[in-house]
Design a protein around this motif. Structure first.
Motif, PDB file in Angstrom:
ATOM      1  N   LEU A 119       0.835  -1.183   0.000  1.00  0.00           N
ATOM      2  CA  LEU A 119       0.000   0.000   0.000  1.00  0.00           C
ATOM      3  C   LEU A 119       0.884   1.252   0.000  1.00  0.00           C
ATOM      4  CD1 LEU A 119      -2.576  -1.118   2.727  1.00  0.00           C
ATOM      5  CD2 LEU A 119      -2.565  -1.633   0.276  1.00  0.00           C
ATOM      6  N   VAL A 120       0.529   2.216  -0.815  1.00  0.00           N
ATOM      7  CA  VAL A 120       1.292   3.454  -0.933  1.00  0.00           C
ATOM      8  C   VAL A 120       0.421   4.604  -0.450  1.00  0.00           C
ATOM      9  CG1 VAL A 120       2.407   5.059  -2.527  1.00  0.00           C
ATOM     10  CG2 VAL A 120       2.694   2.589  -2.835  1.00  0.00           C
ATOM     11  N   SER A 121       0.923   5.356   0.512  1.00  0.00           N
ATOM     12  CA  SER A 121       0.172   6.464   1.089  1.00  0.00           C
ATOM     13  C   SER A 121       0.528   7.779   0.418  1.00  0.00           C
ATOM     14  CB  SER A 121       0.484   6.572   2.587  1.00  0.00           C
ATOM     15  OG  SER A 121      -0.058   7.762   3.137  1.00  0.00           O
ATOM     16  N   THR A 122      -0.483   8.606   0.201  1.00  0.00           N
ATOM     17  CA  THR A 122      -0.240   9.980  -0.249  1.00  0.00           C
ATOM     18  C   THR A 122      -0.750  10.973   0.787  1.00  0.00           C
ATOM     19  OG1 THR A 122      -2.349  10.295  -1.419  1.00  0.00           O
ATOM     20  CG2 THR A 122      -0.581   9.206  -2.634  1.00  0.00           C
ATOM     21  N   VAL A 160      -3.307   4.582  -1.883  1.00  0.00           N
ATOM     22  CA  VAL A 160      -4.379   4.962  -0.965  1.00  0.00           C
ATOM     23  C   VAL A 160      -4.328   6.479  -0.870  1.00  0.00           C
ATOM     24  CG1 VAL A 160      -5.318   4.721   1.352  1.00  0.00           C
ATOM     25  CG2 VAL A 160      -4.142   2.788   0.264  1.00  0.00           C
ATOM     26  N   SER A 161      -5.367   7.134  -1.367  1.00  0.00           N
ATOM     27  CA  SER A 161      -5.276   8.568  -1.587  1.00  0.00           C
ATOM     28  C   SER A 161      -6.626   9.234  -1.355  1.00  0.00           C
ATOM     29  CB  SER A 161      -4.787   8.826  -3.022  1.00  0.00           C
ATOM     30  OG  SER A 161      -4.473  10.179  -3.235  1.00  0.00           O
ATOM     31  N   SER A 162      -6.686  10.517  -1.679  1.00  0.00           N
ATOM     32  CA  SER A 162      -7.940  11.267  -1.626  1.00  0.00           C
ATOM     33  C   SER A 162      -7.922  12.336  -2.707  1.00  0.00           C
ATOM     34  CB  SER A 162      -8.155  11.895  -0.242  1.00  0.00           C
ATOM     35  OG  SER A 162      -7.192  12.899   0.007  1.00  0.00           O
ATOM     36  N   ILE A 163      -9.085  12.887  -2.994  1.00  0.00           N
ATOM     37  CA  ILE A 163      -9.225  13.843  -4.095  1.00  0.00           C
ATOM     38  C   ILE A 163     -10.344  14.822  -3.765  1.00  0.00           C
ATOM     39  CG2 ILE A 163     -10.926  12.496  -5.416  1.00  0.00           C
ATOM     40  CD1 ILE A 163      -7.923  14.029  -7.122  1.00  0.00           C
ATOM     41  N   ARG A 164     -10.205  16.046  -4.189  1.00  0.00           N
ATOM     42  CA  ARG A 164     -11.275  17.034  -3.995  1.00  0.00           C
ATOM     43  C   ARG A 164     -12.337  16.865  -5.093  1.00  0.00           C
ATOM     44  NH1 ARG A 164     -10.569  21.143  -0.338  1.00  0.00           N
ATOM     45  NH2 ARG A 164     -12.158  22.430  -1.352  1.00  0.00           N
ATOM     46  N   TRP A 165     -13.590  16.947  -4.654  1.00  0.00           N
ATOM     47  CA  TRP A 165     -14.730  16.942  -5.586  1.00  0.00           C
ATOM     48  C   TRP A 165     -15.474  18.254  -5.360  1.00  0.00           C
ATOM     49  CZ3 TRP A 165     -19.721  13.591  -4.868  1.00  0.00           C
ATOM     50  CH2 TRP A 165     -20.543  13.737  -5.994  1.00  0.00           C
ATOM     51  N   GLU A 166     -15.078  19.238  -6.113  1.00  0.00           N
ATOM     52  CA  GLU A 166     -15.612  20.584  -5.927  1.00  0.00           C
ATOM     53  C   GLU A 166     -17.067  20.710  -6.349  1.00  0.00           C
ATOM     54  OE1 GLU A 166     -14.276  23.085  -4.468  1.00  0.00           O
ATOM     55  OE2 GLU A 166     -12.133  22.588  -4.349  1.00  0.00           O
TER      56      GLU A 166
END
Length: 376
Positions: A119-122, A160-166
């Motif tokens: 698993l790779v963390s951002t 394993v990450s996250s993203i903005r959903w404007e």
């Protein structure tokens, strides 16, 4: 992808020592070139260390949180870059163990890790606000972002990450997700060129119009306000991360002891004593972090996270001070590249940049102490 060989009967410290000894021969060269070693991850997988934290009933080694910290500490003694990069994988597994212990199904992640996934963390770049851009499409999202640092990404399997959903109908949101690093549109940009931990492979992961299915989104939260999930991440992650750095300080103190044994001159004795004060403080504070985590049974509270982060800042200061004083105690030879102390001094400074750096930690802890949200 090869299935790991984790076993609850292994001597995990001995296994970590053997892996570390194998890797140590190439550490100086990798520090010079900045090249990541995929061999390290092959060894971590084949030895069972990559799945050591997964509960036995899911096919893992079933080690405790504290035992995983000891594994990372041992690896840090031999190969700091690999130990710190590996801590990024293990802290994500630890967060899933916390979920499992609190009645939340984590079997899918456990299964992937036991099957050999890394698993790779951002998370360091994402934190609360996250970055990038998501667009809702049928069955999921199309995402575009740059995430750095992403330690170990050259050998990683799942980001394993996250993203903005404007454009969410509810206002700006942050989506937490996992996506294979082999997915279309995912690439690695070799951007890691640093003072220390040069071989950790902490490059930039680029998501270029990558499709993330709805099923891969584990959390959809408001883009503003403190998300309690990060209390879990902090409590699971920071003891492990700092344990990897503690291994560097272990070696620095051992080097002083070996080179200066029997010395009686007052300035050397006094400097050695000062080094031990810093080192003892670091050891005790990191030990307290594991005690507070209660083998990943800790409660999800802002106060708990604030105390872990306070300990992170204190231990980071004392780890750096330990290695600095090791160099000072040895004298001019300690400043020479003929000893690994100068490399360890560069490497140990990496601990400053894990969440949260001092200035942010002070505000976080101060807010919580005075009855506010961590963000004020």
């Amino acid at each position: 992808m090869t299935t790991t060989t984790a076993s609850p009967t292994l001597d995990w410290t001995a296994t970590a020592t053997a892996v570390g000894a194998t890797l140590s021969a190439g550490v100086a060269e990798r520090d010079r070139t900045g090249e990541f070693t995929t061999e390290a991850y092959d060894l971590l997988r084949s030895s069972g260390l990559s799945a050591a934290l997964v509960p036995v009933e899911f096919g893992g080694g079933g080690v405790s949180h504290r035992e995983m910290g000891e594994i990372l500490r041992v690896l840090g003694r031999h190969d700091p870059s690999t130990a710190v990069a590996f801590a990024m994988h293990t802290h994500l597994v630890a967060a899933q163990v916390w979920r499992h212990k609190h009645g939340i199904d984590a079997s899918a992640v456990f299964g992937k890790v036991v099957a050999g996934a890394f698993l790779v963390s951002t998370g360091a770049s994402d934190w609360v606000d996250s970055n990038g851009h998501a667009v809702k499409v049928d069955g999921g999202y199309r995402i575009t972002a740059r995430k750095a640092p992403a330690s170990g990404c050259e050998a990683g399997t799942i980001a394993v990450s996250s993203i903005r959903w404007e454009d969410s109908p509810e206002g700006p949101r942050v989506l937490h997700f996992a996506v294979p690093l082999s997915a279309d549109g995912v690439r690695i940009e070799k951007s890691w060129d640093t003072l220390g931990l040069r071989a950790s492979g902490s490059h930039t992961v680029v998501f270029d119009d990558v499709f993330v299915p709805d099923a891969a989104v584990s959390l959809n939260r408001p883009a503003t306000g403190w998300p309690p999930v990060l209390n879990v991440v902090i409590g699971a992650a920071m003891p492990l991360v700092m344990a990897a750095y503690l291994g560097i300080a272990d070696r620095a103190v051992e080097t002083v002891t070996e080179l200066l044994a029997g010395r009686t001159d007052a300035h050397t004795v006094g400097s050695a004593g000062e080094m031990m004060n810093a080192y003892t403080t670091a050891v005790d504070v990191i030990e307290a972090m594991f005690t507070a985590s209660d083998n990943l049974n800790f409660d999800n509270t802002d106060a708990g996270a604030a105390r872990i982060l306070s300990r992170k800042t204190v231990s980071a200061d004392k780890l750096i001070e330990t290695v600095r004083l090791a160099i000072e105690t040895i004298g001019g030879a300690g400043y020479s590249r003929g000893l690994p102390l100068e490399m360890w001094y560069r490497d140990i400074h990496g601990c400053l940049f894990h969440p949260l750096p001092r200035a942010k930690q002070l505000r976080f802890t101060g807010h919580v102490l005075l009855g506010h949200s961590p963000l004020g």
